[in-house]
Design a protein around this motif. Structure first.
Motif, PDB file in Angstrom:
ATOM      1  N   CYS A  85      23.793  -1.668  23.690  1.00  0.00           N
ATOM      2  CA  CYS A  85      24.188  -0.709  22.864  1.00  0.00           C
ATOM      3  C   CYS A  85      25.705  -0.767  22.009  1.00  0.00           C
ATOM      4  CB  CYS A  85      24.328   0.688  23.325  1.00  0.00           C
ATOM      5  SG  CYS A  85      22.809   1.179  23.923  1.00  0.00           S
ATOM      6  N   SER A  89      25.929  -0.990  17.953  1.00  0.00           N
ATOM      7  CA  SER A  89      26.670  -0.130  17.310  1.00  0.00           C
ATOM      8  C   SER A  89      27.526  -0.673  16.518  1.00  0.00           C
ATOM      9  CB  SER A  89      26.787   1.031  18.133  1.00  0.00           C
ATOM     10  OG  SER A  89      27.915   0.598  19.114  1.00  0.00           O
ATOM     11  N   VAL A  93      29.772   2.651  19.859  1.00  0.00           N
ATOM     12  CA  VAL A  93      29.527   3.247  21.463  1.00  0.00           C
ATOM     13  C   VAL A  93      29.940   2.113  22.420  1.00  0.00           C
ATOM     14  CG1 VAL A  93      27.461   4.008  22.692  1.00  0.00           C
ATOM     15  CG2 VAL A  93      27.532   4.251  20.242  1.00  0.00           C
ATOM     16  N   GLY A 163      26.357   8.637  27.901  1.00  0.00           N
ATOM     17  CA  GLY A 163      24.919   8.850  27.388  1.00  0.00           C
ATOM     18  C   GLY A 163      23.923   7.369  27.233  1.00  0.00           C
ATOM     19  N   THR A 164      24.546   6.478  27.532  1.00  0.00           N
ATOM     20  CA  THR A 164      23.401   5.501  27.516  1.00  0.00           C
ATOM     21  C   THR A 164      23.141   5.280  28.855  1.00  0.00           C
ATOM     22  OG1 THR A 164      25.280   3.776  28.001  1.00  0.00           O
ATOM     23  CG2 THR A 164      24.575   3.960  25.645  1.00  0.00           C
ATOM     24  N   ASP A 190      18.162  14.382  26.361  1.00  0.00           N
ATOM     25  CA  ASP A 190      17.285  12.962  25.932  1.00  0.00           C
ATOM     26  C   ASP A 190      15.857  13.298  26.676  1.00  0.00           C
ATOM     27  OD1 ASP A 190      19.583  12.123  25.275  1.00  0.00           O
ATOM     28  OD2 ASP A 190      19.683  10.562  26.770  1.00  0.00           O
ATOM     29  N   SER A 228      22.678  14.341  20.437  1.00  0.00           N
ATOM     30  CA  SER A 228      24.016  14.409  20.556  1.00  0.00           C
ATOM     31  C   SER A 228      24.806  15.506  19.811  1.00  0.00           C
ATOM     32  CB  SER A 228      24.724  13.007  20.047  1.00  0.00           C
ATOM     33  OG  SER A 228      24.118  11.991  21.241  1.00  0.00           O
ATOM     34  N   LEU A 246      32.741  12.930  22.622  1.00  0.00           N
ATOM     35  CA  LEU A 246      32.275  11.761  21.738  1.00  0.00           C
ATOM     36  C   LEU A 246      33.735  11.145  21.150  1.00  0.00           C
ATOM     37  CD1 LEU A 246      28.911  13.035  20.257  1.00  0.00           C
ATOM     38  CD2 LEU A 246      29.417  11.416  22.304  1.00  0.00           C
ATOM     39  N   GLN A 261      26.040  18.176  15.145  1.00  0.00           N
ATOM     40  CA  GLN A 261      24.897  17.661  16.195  1.00  0.00           C
ATOM     41  C   GLN A 261      23.850  16.505  15.340  1.00  0.00           C
ATOM     42  OE1 GLN A 261      22.631  20.500  18.955  1.00  0.00           O
ATOM     43  NE2 GLN A 261      20.858  20.023  17.382  1.00  0.00           N
ATOM     44  N   GLU A 273      19.018   7.683  21.958  1.00  0.00           N
ATOM     45  CA  GLU A 273      20.527   8.115  22.491  1.00  0.00           C
ATOM     46  C   GLU A 273      21.466   7.354  21.683  1.00  0.00           C
ATOM     47  OE1 GLU A 273      23.658   9.902  24.351  1.00  0.00           O
ATOM     48  OE2 GLU A 273      21.575  10.161  25.028  1.00  0.00           O
ATOM     49  N   LYS A 277      23.929   9.073  18.646  1.00  0.00           N
ATOM     50  CA  LYS A 277      25.361   8.968  18.758  1.00  0.00           C
ATOM     51  C   LYS A 277      25.996   8.175  17.478  1.00  0.00           C
ATOM     52  CE  LYS A 277      26.750   9.616  23.355  1.00  0.00           C
ATOM     53  NZ  LYS A 277      25.782  10.461  23.758  1.00  0.00           N
ATOM     54  N   LEU A 281      28.688   9.812  14.986  1.00  0.00           N
ATOM     55  CA  LEU A 281      30.033   9.041  14.653  1.00  0.00           C
ATOM     56  C   LEU A 281      30.279   8.572  13.487  1.00  0.00           C
ATOM     57  CD1 LEU A 281      30.300   7.170  18.059  1.00  0.00           C
ATOM     58  CD2 LEU A 281      31.604   9.122  17.534  1.00  0.00           C
TER      59      LEU A 281
END
Length: 311
Positions: A85, A89, A93, A163-164, A190, A228, A246, A261, A273, A277, A281
């Motif tokens: 991830c 990303s 993340v 979260g991952t 999730d 998220s 976060l 959100q 997920e 995120k 972000l």
């Protein structure tokens, strides 16, 4: 659907696990046996992955002064997923932010923190300057061996799987339910749905970040949805400032991007997920591009505006 829909709810990983499903060819006790197997599997994973228990495998890894540490392969798998991830990303993340998340006050379970009402978080976002999060200039090197039994990192680098791990847990748990006609797993937002029958569609209701009222309804026959939000895990830190979980990796502080959100659709819970995120972000404009480039989703802006994005 003609067969009975069974449900089960239990606390797990600092949130709530909700299971639902049914099958015409199975009795209620057989369905509940499958639910029990999911719960057992995920509780075992939670014990390995948590950073709130010094005896967990993750905290044993974080405390080790060795560069190369032998680990439970379940932990190795979660770290490998988190690193994938991070690559996807481009560093937004990042599992190697364990110290930063503790520094902003999330060094104990959310239930013990000085929680802040979602209304107050939304008011803060509406009036404060916002900017997209950025990756760190250099991510801390972390690697996992091919057999998932060794993690290599510089001693002192603390990992937080966050979260991952939650998304990965949902993807692991669903395997116990494959012979049901329809099933749903929801672990703290999730969600993954599926089943042996392709003609049975479900609707995933997206709760708003402030009052929990439904802001969108996503029809899905199989796949995943993840949400998220910065309002649900927010607290007042030791300095009196509001913080949430976060982080902006470049600053090591809570990210304030102009979004409250994000809900993302994807094939797996881990992917959903990640997308949710990253979109949150990156902020409103880039967040739309993240969702549109994949499977779509829903954004809730600082002023409460709800924006549905189609793939």
């Amino acid at each position: 659907m003609s067969d009975v829909w069974h449900t089960h709810t239990t606390p797990l990983m600092g949130t709530t696990l909700n299971l639902a499903g049914g099958a015409a060819h199975l009795s209620e006790s057989q369905v509940r046996e499958r639910f029990a197997a999911v719960v057992d599997d995920l509780q075992a994973l939670a014990a390995v992955w948590t950073r709130f228990d010094p005896a967990s495998d993750l905290e044993q890894l974080n405390a080790s002064r060795q560069e190369s540490v032998r680990v439970d392969p379940r932990l190795g798998r979660a770290v490998a997923a988190a690193l994938a991830c991070r690559r996807r990303s481009r560093g937004l993340v990042d599992p190697a932010l364990g110290d930063a998340i503790a520094d902003v006050g999330y060094d104990e379970t959310i239930s013990t923190l000085d929680r802040v009402d979602p209304v107050d978080v939304a008011r803060l976002v509406a009036r404060r300057p916002c900017r997209p999060a950025q990756p760190r200039r250099r991510c801390a090197p972390v690697a996992v061996s091919p057999d998932l039994r060794t993690v290599i990192r510089r001693p002192g680098v603390r990992l937080d799987l966050g979260g991952t791990a939650k998304g990965l847990a949902v993807d692991i748990g669903m395997r116990r339910l494959r012979d049901l006609d329809r099933w749903t797993i929801d672990l703290g937002g999730d969600v993954r749905v599926g089943g042996a029958r392709r003609d049975l569609r479900q609707e995933v209701l997206v709760a708003g970040p402030v009052d929990g009222a439904t802001v969108a309804c996503l029809a899905i026959d199989r796949g995943a949805v993840a949400t998220s939000a910065i309002t649900r895990r927010a607290w007042r830190g030791r300095d009196g400032e509001i913080a949430h979980h976060l982080l902006d990796p470049s600053a090591g502080r809570s990210a304030w991007t102009g979004l409250l959100q994000v809900t993302a659709r994807a094939r797996t819970a881990l992917e959903a997920e990640l997308l949710a995120k990253v979109a949150l972000l990156r902020g409103p404009q880039a967040g739309v591009d993240v969702l549109r480039g994949r499977h779509g989703g829903v954004l809730v802006h600082a002023d409460g505006t709800v924006q549905e994005v189609h793939a």
